[in-house]
Design an enzyme around this catalytic site. Structure first.
Site, PDB file in Angstrom:
ATOM      1  N   GLU A 246      -1.081   1.552  -5.112  1.00 38.59           N
ATOM      2  CA  GLU A 246      -0.573   3.005  -5.141  1.00 38.59           C
ATOM      3  C   GLU A 246      -1.672   4.115  -5.624  1.00 38.59           C
ATOM      4  O   GLU A 246      -1.288   5.164  -5.627  1.00 38.59           O
ATOM      5  CB  GLU A 246       0.860   3.115  -5.701  1.00 38.59           C
ATOM      6  CG  GLU A 246       1.327   4.204  -6.194  1.00 38.59           C
ATOM      7  CD  GLU A 246       0.942   4.672  -7.327  1.00 38.59           C
ATOM      8  OE1 GLU A 246       1.300   5.808  -7.914  1.00 38.59           O
ATOM      9  OE2 GLU A 246      -0.003   4.075  -8.151  1.00 38.59           O
ATOM     10  N   TRP A 247      -2.552   3.336  -5.780  1.00 42.18           N
ATOM     11  CA  TRP A 247      -3.900   4.003  -6.141  1.00 42.18           C
ATOM     12  C   TRP A 247      -3.872   4.884  -7.736  1.00 42.18           C
ATOM     13  O   TRP A 247      -4.605   5.736  -8.034  1.00 42.18           O
ATOM     14  CB  TRP A 247      -4.354   5.083  -5.411  1.00 42.18           C
ATOM     15  CG  TRP A 247      -4.475   4.611  -3.659  1.00 42.18           C
ATOM     16  CD1 TRP A 247      -4.785   3.281  -3.381  1.00 42.18           C
ATOM     17  CD2 TRP A 247      -3.609   5.251  -2.619  1.00 42.18           C
ATOM     18  NE1 TRP A 247      -4.329   3.225  -2.054  1.00 42.18           N
ATOM     19  CE2 TRP A 247      -3.745   4.192  -1.606  1.00 42.18           C
ATOM     20  CE3 TRP A 247      -3.029   6.377  -2.437  1.00 42.18           C
ATOM     21  CZ2 TRP A 247      -3.469   4.449  -0.342  1.00 42.18           C
ATOM     22  CZ3 TRP A 247      -2.537   6.576  -0.888  1.00 42.18           C
ATOM     23  CH2 TRP A 247      -2.636   5.786  -0.085  1.00 42.18           C
TER      24      TRP A 247
ATOM     25  N   ASP B  24      -9.760   3.808  -3.637  1.00 39.92           N
ATOM     26  CA  ASP B  24     -10.529   2.658  -3.238  1.00 39.92           C
ATOM     27  C   ASP B  24     -12.090   2.512  -3.737  1.00 39.92           C
ATOM     28  O   ASP B  24     -12.673   3.523  -3.827  1.00 39.92           O
ATOM     29  CB  ASP B  24     -10.718   2.576  -1.547  1.00 39.92           C
ATOM     30  CG  ASP B  24      -9.417   2.146  -0.864  1.00 39.92           C
ATOM     31  OD1 ASP B  24      -8.389   2.229  -1.773  1.00 39.92           O
ATOM     32  OD2 ASP B  24      -9.450   2.128   0.321  1.00 39.92           O
TER      33      ASP B  24
ATOM     34  N   ASP C  30       0.996  -1.300   0.058  1.00 39.81           N
ATOM     35  CA  ASP C  30      -0.007   0.221  -0.122  1.00 39.81           C
ATOM     36  C   ASP C  30       1.030   1.189   0.114  1.00 39.81           C
ATOM     37  O   ASP C  30       2.159   1.132  -0.181  1.00 39.81           O
ATOM     38  CB  ASP C  30      -0.972   0.051   1.120  1.00 39.81           C
ATOM     39  CG  ASP C  30      -2.221   0.621   1.079  1.00 39.81           C
ATOM     40  OD1 ASP C  30      -2.482   1.332   0.110  1.00 39.81           O
ATOM     41  OD2 ASP C  30      -3.090   0.288   1.810  1.00 39.81           O
TER      42      ASP C  30
END
Ligand code: GLA
Length: 407
Positions: free
Chosen positions: A182-183, A204, A149
């Protein structure tokens, strides 16, 4: 002394030249279960064991969902005296190695979670400064998958941080699938193909078909938002390196139609299929979606080409996905609140995938047999593409065909 230094420098140079990600993993998008969407921090070894058993009993394991992944909050508050990460002994009294054994005995694989910063998003210890030690610990425990993450990473270079953990995993020697979370902040699709096996494309997900959830400093995205953010990234995905539009919310409260649409679109995206619901209490209707092997096969097709949004007209979209053997997935998605009846004029969908596969549909001179993948049994054979086909797509739902060239 000089010689020693030279030897060390050479060794370091060789080690870094050799470091790579583990090849041969995730040749098709990974499938499994993760604790976060349903349980957040409320996890323990009993839940994991029961979920492992349920994955086997329901047939989900046999259908391909083999990774069982702990997300955040499995960690103890402190590292041990030597700096090694430990699990929360109250929640995981038997330890992670025993859990890995339990999972492996059932033919499944165990995943774990960490973060490139000092702390995880749930405030537990991150791997920053302990990357090699953590990788070693996971390998010793028998872990098979790492989700890594991106919380508390101010001033950390993303490419550097993820490459560091990749190298640490490789040095530890146990093949561990490396899943970047890492979005999409640093466009990992542009640089991570040789760093990780998948990378998150967005922030998310939450359990909504098309609404954003505002959290103040961040937002959680709906199924449709994530679909839109991932649609343009198809050229970066392929065997061993996938776009990850986040874990599934199927079974967590969407309507049945929405669940089916969500699952189908993730398959059209060649997405990792990581279940996010409670497998111990999964109902038959949800299972009928998750266990549809013909739809899973669209996701797991060996070509590994992400689908393409060919048409968007009002609330209706048509997506195409090239498959092995000259087959195509043809998907109609209705994003709107009303059912839509649409007539498919096949030659309109003649298309060459210049961007990725170079494959072409050819409705003008060829005929394809139509198999409706959400219809069971004999009724799923719905004729051929010789003539136009009128179809009704319910609100927030899909119709999904496999088209096979007629011989
Ligand atoms: C981030 C990730 C989620 C989940 C949580 C855990 O938000 O994107 O998928 O792992 O952290 O805290």
């Amino acid at each position: 002394m000089k010689r020693v230094l030279l030897t060390l420098a050479l060794a370091a140079g060789m080690a870094s030249a050799q470091a790579q990600k583990f090849e041969g993993l995730a040749l098709t998008p990974q499938m499994g279960w993760n604790s976060w969407n349903k349980f957040a921090c409320d996890i323990d070894e009993e839940l994991v064991r029961e979920t492992a058993d349920a994955l086997v009993e329901t047939g989900l394991a046999a259908a391909g969902y083999v990774y069982i992944n702990l997300d955040d909050c499995w960690h103890a508050a402190e590292r041990d005296a030597d700096g090694f990460i430990q699990c929360d002994a109250d929640r995981f009294p038997s330890g992670i190695a025993a859990l890995a054994d339990y999972v492996h005995e059932r033919g499944l694989k165990l995943g774990i979670y960490s973060d490139a910063g000092r702390h995880t998003c749930g405030g537990r210890l991150g791997s920053f400064g302990h990357e090699y030690q953590d990788a070693l610990q996971y390998a010793r425990w028998g872990v098979d998958y790492l989700k890594y993450d991106w919380c508390e990473t101010e001033n950390i270079n993303a490419r550097g941080a993820y490459t560091l953990m990749r190298d640490a995993l490789y040095a530890a020697g146990r093949p561990i699938l490396f899943s970047m979370c890492e979005w999409g902040d640093n466009k990992p699709w542009e640089w991570a193909a040789d760093v990780a096996h998948s990378w998150r494309t967005t922030g998310d997900i939450w359990c909504s078909f098309d609404e954003v959830l505002e959290h103040g400093t961040w937002r959680a995205w709906s199924v449709m938002h994530i679909l839109d953010m991932t649609a343009g990234l198809r050229r970066y995905a392929g065997p061993g390196h996938w776009n990850d539009p986040d874990m599934l919310e199927v079974g967590n409260g969407l309507t049945h139609n929405e669940d089916r649409a969500h699952f189908t679109m993730w398959c059209m995206l060649s997405a990792p299929l990581i279940l996010g619901n409670d497998i111990r209490t999964v109902d038959p209707k949800t299972l009928s979606i998750l266990l549809n092997g013909r739809v899973i096969a669209i996701d797991q097709d060996p070509l590994g080409v992400q689908g393409y949004r060919f048409m968007r007209e009002g609330d209706l979209e048509v997506w195409l996905k090239p498959l092995a053997g000259g087959h195509w997935a043809f998907c109609l998605l209705n994003r709107g609140k009303e059912d839509i009846t649409y007539t498919i004029d096949w030659p309109r969908f003649d298309w060459t995938d210049e961007e990725v596969s170079k494959l072409s549909t050819d409705f003008s001179t060829m005929t394809y047999e139509i198999e409706n993948l959400w219809v069971e049994g004999k009724k799923s054979a719905e004729g051929t593409t010789k003539k136009a086909k009128t179809v009704t797509v319910p609100s927030h739902d899909v119709v999904l065909y496999r088209l096979a060239p007629k011989r």
